[in-house]
Design a protein around this motif. Structure first.
Motif, mmCIF file in Angstrom:
data_model
loop_
_atom_site.group_PDB
_atom_site.id
_atom_site.type_symbol
_atom_site.label_atom_id
_atom_site.label_comp_id
_atom_site.label_asym_id
_atom_site.label_seq_id
_atom_site.Cartn_x
_atom_site.Cartn_y
_atom_site.Cartn_z
ATOM 1 N N GLN A 104 5.512 20.219 -7.526
ATOM 2 C CA GLN A 104 4.195 20.272 -7.882
ATOM 3 C C GLN A 104 3.235 20.554 -6.959
ATOM 4 O O GLN A 104 2.264 21.569 -7.021
ATOM 5 N N ARG A 105 3.439 19.994 -5.563
ATOM 6 C CA ARG A 105 2.674 20.084 -4.704
ATOM 7 C C ARG A 105 2.627 21.464 -3.860
ATOM 8 O O ARG A 105 1.787 22.092 -3.234
ATOM 9 N N MET A 106 3.858 21.971 -3.978
ATOM 10 C CA MET A 106 4.047 23.235 -3.342
ATOM 11 C C MET A 106 3.375 24.326 -4.104
ATOM 12 O O MET A 106 3.112 25.393 -3.472
ATOM 13 N N LYS A 107 3.319 24.250 -5.384
ATOM 14 C CA LYS A 107 2.815 25.147 -6.503
ATOM 15 C C LYS A 107 1.362 25.061 -5.930
ATOM 16 O O LYS A 107 0.757 26.181 -5.702
ATOM 17 N N GLU A 108 0.976 24.037 -5.720
ATOM 18 C CA GLU A 108 -0.752 23.928 -5.509
ATOM 19 C C GLU A 108 -0.884 24.709 -4.123
ATOM 20 O O GLU A 108 -1.717 25.438 -3.952
ATOM 21 N N LEU A 109 0.151 24.633 -3.390
ATOM 22 C CA LEU A 109 -0.193 25.103 -1.987
ATOM 23 C C LEU A 109 -0.109 26.614 -1.922
ATOM 24 O O LEU A 109 -0.814 27.275 -1.230
ATOM 25 N N GLU A 110 0.783 26.981 -2.768
ATOM 26 C CA GLU A 110 0.958 28.355 -2.790
ATOM 27 C C GLU A 110 -0.199 29.119 -3.574
ATOM 28 O O GLU A 110 -0.541 30.086 -3.044
ATOM 29 N N ALA A 111 -0.788 28.241 -4.432
ATOM 30 C CA ALA A 111 -1.905 28.992 -5.170
ATOM 31 C C ALA A 111 -3.171 29.065 -4.184
ATOM 32 O O ALA A 111 -4.012 29.960 -4.286
ATOM 33 N N ALA A 112 -3.042 28.121 -3.123
ATOM 34 C CA ALA A 112 -4.322 28.068 -2.217
ATOM 35 C C ALA A 112 -4.288 29.241 -1.529
ATOM 36 O O ALA A 112 -3.149 29.676 -1.200
ATOM 37 N N GLU A 147 0.777 -1.279 0.019
ATOM 38 C CA GLU A 147 0.133 0.041 0.100
ATOM 39 C C GLU A 147 0.883 1.375 -0.009
ATOM 40 O O GLU A 147 0.494 2.221 -0.583
ATOM 41 N N ALA A 148 2.098 1.004 0.630
ATOM 42 C CA ALA A 148 2.874 2.318 0.759
ATOM 43 C C ALA A 148 3.618 2.559 -0.508
ATOM 44 O O ALA A 148 3.684 3.670 -1.077
ATOM 45 N N LEU A 149 4.031 1.605 -1.205
ATOM 46 C CA LEU A 149 4.635 1.604 -2.514
ATOM 47 C C LEU A 149 3.610 2.254 -3.580
ATOM 48 O O LEU A 149 4.099 3.206 -4.316
ATOM 49 N N GLU A 150 2.545 1.803 -3.237
ATOM 50 C CA GLU A 150 1.126 2.246 -4.367
ATOM 51 C C GLU A 150 1.080 3.727 -4.129
ATOM 52 O O GLU A 150 1.011 4.819 -4.922
ATOM 53 N N TYR A 151 1.149 4.221 -2.711
ATOM 54 C CA TYR A 151 1.066 5.655 -2.508
ATOM 55 C C TYR A 151 2.057 6.487 -2.966
ATOM 56 O O TYR A 151 2.035 7.625 -3.661
ATOM 57 N N TRP A 152 3.316 5.733 -2.590
ATOM 58 C CA TRP A 152 4.642 6.635 -3.283
ATOM 59 C C TRP A 152 4.551 6.738 -4.993
ATOM 60 O O TRP A 152 4.789 7.848 -5.464
ATOM 61 N N ARG A 153 4.064 5.738 -5.444
ATOM 62 C CA ARG A 153 3.892 5.800 -7.141
ATOM 63 C C ARG A 153 2.834 6.906 -7.559
ATOM 64 O O ARG A 153 3.016 7.685 -8.543
ATOM 65 N N VAL A 154 1.945 7.114 -6.587
ATOM 66 C CA VAL A 154 0.732 8.068 -7.070
ATOM 67 C C VAL A 154 1.166 9.572 -6.554
ATOM 68 O O VAL A 154 0.446 10.601 -6.855
ATOM 69 N N LEU A 155 1.939 9.651 -5.747
ATOM 70 C CA LEU A 155 2.207 10.742 -5.042
ATOM 71 C C LEU A 155 3.079 12.054 -5.931
ATOM 72 O O LEU A 155 3.938 11.554 -6.553
#
Lengths: 190, 229
Positions: free
Chosen positions: B94-102, B81-89
């Motif tokens: 990119q995540r920081m850009k989304e946070l700044e836009a928020a 499950e952890a490997l699958e989570y890592w794969r889709v993360l």
């Protein structure tokens, strides 16, 4: 033969449920055991306990109301939490295995005895004032926070301390308070 | 019972019996709790705790302590499950850009009592800090008012903030006064001697963000460097 296999499988499952932590708290609730092991789960638990005795361990049942139940009902057992604990108390020489210094153990003993004598609830200020007679401020604060994190104590938003879930599982408060109340103070050093 | 004449009497007697049995049950529960052995004079326990040494207290705990046995485990299923989570993360950039836009959440102020409840501050430690700062201010302002920034600035941002916070406490409680000169853009503080009861009054916000603190610290270091040359 198949019944032996079934019992053996259930024993392994019970051991897994009790020994491996799979929630925020260790152990397992009665209803979880009943769900996995069936409605005769208490027989499986008794069998497991006999095996664990050889290793110096036993199964402790902590009921939701915190009291001892001589004849618990199915409802009492469903809501109770089952833990595996050591069968006998730690010896002085084994205390270092807990990783805690002797003064931390003393702070815990004093805090638990005091809160127990106050029927399970005392303000944090009262406990701190008592402990500060023997220990520095920073240590009292640090240790109380540590005990709260570990589950020996609980604290509510109004600054009241309570007996925590771990104390109910691990510590025989009756023995603790009896020893403290019945002991003689050490002679004062000149 | 042979004297019952009306149904009402029967009902009243049944009600009384029910209340009595409830009272007996409550008394039984009370006795069980007391008899569980955990009832003991709190004063006696407190005196004993004060008289006993650390070793005796620790020994008492060890005699009553049977540690819990529990192990954490990592199963193949959880690893997968952890490997699958890592794969889709998504990558962090990119995540920081989304946070700044928020939208940034609204800033909120916390009172000292809230900080103490959240355990960022110890009440005693904070009161001690306020007392020491008050003494320091009294000593520093013997020759007249002192510059606010010179008084609160310290080597670390955290210490500067704590001094500013404690100073705001001292001023709000009437032990010191702020003297603001908007023309020269200076802020001075002077000790009030004895506590002044403030009626009405107004809030004076003084911003100490990290950039400002860095700029002031660099200016201070440059000024001290020039003096030493």
């Amino acid at each position: 033969m198949s019944e032996d296999v079934t019992i053996s499988r259930k024993l392994k499952k019970a051991a897994q449920l009790l020994l491996f932590q799979h929630h925020r708290l260790p152990g397992a609730k009665g209803w979880e055991l009943r769900k996995v092991l069936g409605k005769d789960y208490m027989k499986v638990i008794k069998l497991l306990e006999r095996r664990l005795e050889e290793l110096g361990l036993e199964i402790k049942i902590v009921y939701e109301d915190g009291l001892d139940h001589q004849t618990p009902t199915d409802e009492d057992l469903d809501q109770a939490r089952f833990y595996v604990i050591c069968k006998s108390p730690l010896q002085i020489g084994e205390a270092s295995l807990s990783g805690w210094r002797i003064d931390t153990l003393a702070v815990l003993a004093a805090a638990l005895a005091y809160i127990t004598s106050k029927q399970g609830r005392a303000t944090r200020r009262e406990v701190e004032d008592l402990l500060r007679e023997k220990f520095p401020d920073w240590k009292v604060d640090q240790d109380l926070n540590r005990f709260i994190r570990r589950g020996y104590l609980d604290e509510d938003e109004e600054g009241n301390l309570y007996i925590g879930w771990r104390t109910r599982a691990e510590i025989d408060r009756k023995t603790l308070v009896s020893i403290i109340a019945g002991s003689s103070p050490q002679p004062q050093q000149p | 019972m042979p004297q019952w004449k009306l149904l009402d009497e029967l009902l009243m007697d049944a009600e009384a019996l029910k209340e009595l049995s409830l009272m007996v049950k409550l008394q039984s529960d009370w006795v069980k709790r007391r008899a569980s052995g955990l009832f003991i004079d709190p004063f006696l326990v407190e005196v004993k705790i004060k008289l006993l040494g650390k070793e005796a207290l620790a020994s008492a705990l060890l005699a009553a302590w049977r540690p819990l046995i529990a192990a954490e485990q990592l199963t193949p299923k959880r690893l997968s499950e952890a490997l699958e989570y890592w794969r889709v993360l998504l990558p962090l950039s990119q995540r920081m850009k989304e946070l700044e836009a928020a939208q940034f959440p609204e800033e909120k102020t916390l009172s000292v009592s809230e900080l103490i409840k959240l355990k960022f501050l110890s009440e005693r430690a904070f009161n001690e800090e306020v007392r020491k700062l008050q003494e320091e201010l009294a000593e520093a302002s013997e020759g007249g008012p002192v510059d606010y920034w010179k008084f609160v600035m310290r080597e670390t941002y955290e210490e500067t903030l704590l001094r500013a916070y404690a100073l705001s406490f001292i001023i709000s409680n009437g032990y010191a006064n702020l003297i603001i000169n908007p023309v020269e853009e200076t802020i001075l503080i002077e000790t009030a001697g004895k506590q002044v009861q403030r009626k009405g009054g107004k809030s004076v916000p003084i911003s100490i963000n990290y950039e400002k603190w860095m700029a002031m610290r660099n200016l201070k270091n440059r000024t001290e460097g020039i003096k030493n040359e």
